[in-house]
Design an enzyme around this catalytic site. Structure first.
Site, PDB file in Angstrom:
ATOM      1  N   GLY A   3     -12.974  -4.054   1.120  1.00  0.00           N
ATOM      2  CA  GLY A   3     -14.341  -3.557   1.266  1.00  0.00           C
ATOM      3  C   GLY A   3     -14.754  -2.652   0.120  1.00  0.00           C
ATOM      4  N   LYS A  46     -19.006 -15.929   4.316  1.00  0.00           N
ATOM      5  CA  LYS A  46     -20.445 -15.722   4.470  1.00  0.00           C
ATOM      6  C   LYS A  46     -21.146 -15.319   3.174  1.00  0.00           C
ATOM      7  CE  LYS A  46     -20.303 -14.433   9.362  1.00  0.00           C
ATOM      8  NZ  LYS A  46     -20.672 -13.390  10.357  1.00  0.00           N
ATOM      9  N   GLY A  76      -7.904  -7.517   0.244  1.00  0.00           N
ATOM     10  CA  GLY A  76      -8.049  -8.275   1.476  1.00  0.00           C
ATOM     11  C   GLY A  76      -7.496  -9.680   1.397  1.00  0.00           C
ATOM     12  N   ARG A  93       0.819  -1.211   0.000  1.00  0.00           N
ATOM     13  CA  ARG A  93       0.000   0.000   0.000  1.00  0.00           C
ATOM     14  C   ARG A  93       0.856   1.265   0.000  1.00  0.00           C
ATOM     15  NH1 ARG A  93      -5.089  -1.681   3.956  1.00  0.00           N
ATOM     16  NH2 ARG A  93      -6.308  -2.697   2.313  1.00  0.00           N
TER      17      ARG A  93
END
Length: 404
Positions: A383, A207, A360, A47
């Site tokens: 996200g 999920k 991620g 990053r």
């Protein structure tokens, strides 16, 4: 339907290249939220490296001053464990220049007033300020007083309407995107606005609930979907399989049915695991079995795709021209259960397809598989990339200047 018009609109955001920054104070919202061990050694500085082109551009264009603003982790108030002092040396080394550290906004103002033109300041963790995550206009106004030009280059937080990513823009006359922000949105545009077909979406993770909006919105834009990871358990259970102790979201079984039926109506082929690797204990994993997906042993849980699923998925990957991957296909952090995810990474790297990897865990899995350099683009924001795939216009883009 995925809001392609939203992606195209975000593409029209002005970049730092579109304005004159000579002799101006430039505040760059960067994303230096890098992983560190307990001794504050940085394990992955991607990053920071991704922010260098924008920072160096501002240096080369003779900005009067450059102030770098970032968060690190999720501190509860001021906490030295989350201080950006821990990244200062790495930033200096990668830039090849001295960077002055400012403990707070007042200190940054003093430094700007005393140092000669061309200095670079790193501000302390912006989340040490209670108003950051509340998008407090007073904090936003204080930040705006540090600059003449605001540049957002923090894609990883572009889905958050915080003071440093959203609120500050209303108090600055020129607000533009950095090169990383532009590169991110251009890559998503390449995957969805005019992609090479067939388009394959690989989706995993733990999920279904976190990927519901993605699956419902993207069916009009993809030709094939591979569903793996723990979220595939809910889809397999929806087909009548007893997944035993596997993670299953019982309340979403009907929704899984709906998605499968909707995909069928739209002619989108959905691929689920045909066999799984399972264990009776995720911590000790003394017993590991490979079985058909419908035959998970009693008291076992599925933790990876099996070899037959890997072979099936690899064939689907080879037949695709655009591949978007968000979410690992197993508990890849444990070596015994990483094979499925790593094999998919190897398979993607062997194609000539345009491959877009969500941030991620997916980016981490690709890194561990040794395939980082063989992907077309790896997003820096988990996200944020997920919300883009859900069809949302990200708050950070909404407040930036647009091209005529």
């Amino acid at each position: 339907m995925l809001e392609v018009a939203g992606i195209e609109r975000m593409q029209q955001t002005k970049s730092v290249r579109d304005i004159d920054i000579k002799d101006k104070r430039v505040l760059i919202r960067v994303d230096f939220n890098v992983p560190m061990d307990h001794e504050f050694n940085i394990s992955d500085d991607t990053r920071i490296r991704e922010a260098l082109p924008t920072i160096n551009y501002c240096i080369d264009r003779e900005a009067k001053s450059i102030i770098l603003v970032s968060h690190l982790g999720r501190p509860k108030g001021k906490d030295s464990d989350f201080s950006l002092k821990h990244v200062l040396k790495r930033v200096e080394r990668l830039l090849g220049k001295t960077v002055v550290f400012a403990d707070d906004i007042d200190s940054a103002k003093s430094i700007q007033a005393t140092l000669k033109s061309g200095h670079i300041i790193l501000l302390e963790n912006i989340r040490f300020n209670a108003g950051e995550e509340k998008n407090d206009p007073l904090l936003a106004q204080e930040l705006a007083q540090l600059c003449d030009v605001y540049v957002n280059d923090a894609f990883g937080t572009s889905h958050r309407a915080h003071a440093s990513t959203h609120g500050i823009a209303q108090f600055v006359s020129q607000k533009v995107a950095g090169f990383l922000l532009k590169k991110e949105i251009d890559s998503f545009a390449k995957a969805f606005t005019n992609p090479l077909k067939p388009v394959l979406l690989i989706v995993g993770g733990s999920k279904v609930s976190s990927k519901l909006a993605l699956l419902n919105n993207i069916l009009d834009l993809v030709d094939k979907i591979i569903i793996g990871g723990a979220m595939s358990n809910t889809f397999l259970q929806a087909q009548g399989y007893d997944m035993q102790k596997s993670l299953v979201e019982e309340n979403l079984i009907n929704e899984a049915h709906h998605i499968l039926e909707k995909a069928k109506q739209k002619g989108v082929k959905v691929y689920l695991p045909v066999d799984v690797v399972s264990t009776n204990d995720l911590k000790t994993h003394q017993e590991i079995k490979i079985t058909p997906a419908q035959d998970v042993p009693q008291d076992f849980m599925a933790v990876d795709i099996g070899p037959a699923s890997t072979k099936l998925f690899n064939q689907v990957i080879r037949d695709s021209q655009t591949i978007v991957w968000n979410g690992p296909l197993g508990v890849y952090e444990i070596s015994q259960f990483s094979r499925g995810t790593f094999n998919v990474a190897h398979s993607i790297s062997d194609t000539y397809a345009f491959s877009l990897i969500g941030g991620g865990d997916t980016a981490d899995a690709v890194e561990r598989a040794g395939e980082r350099d063989n992907m077309s683009f790896i997003s820096t924001g988990g996200g944020a990339s997920l919300e883009l795939l859900e069809g949302k216009v990200l708050p950070a883009f909404e407040v930036l200047d647009q091209r005529e």
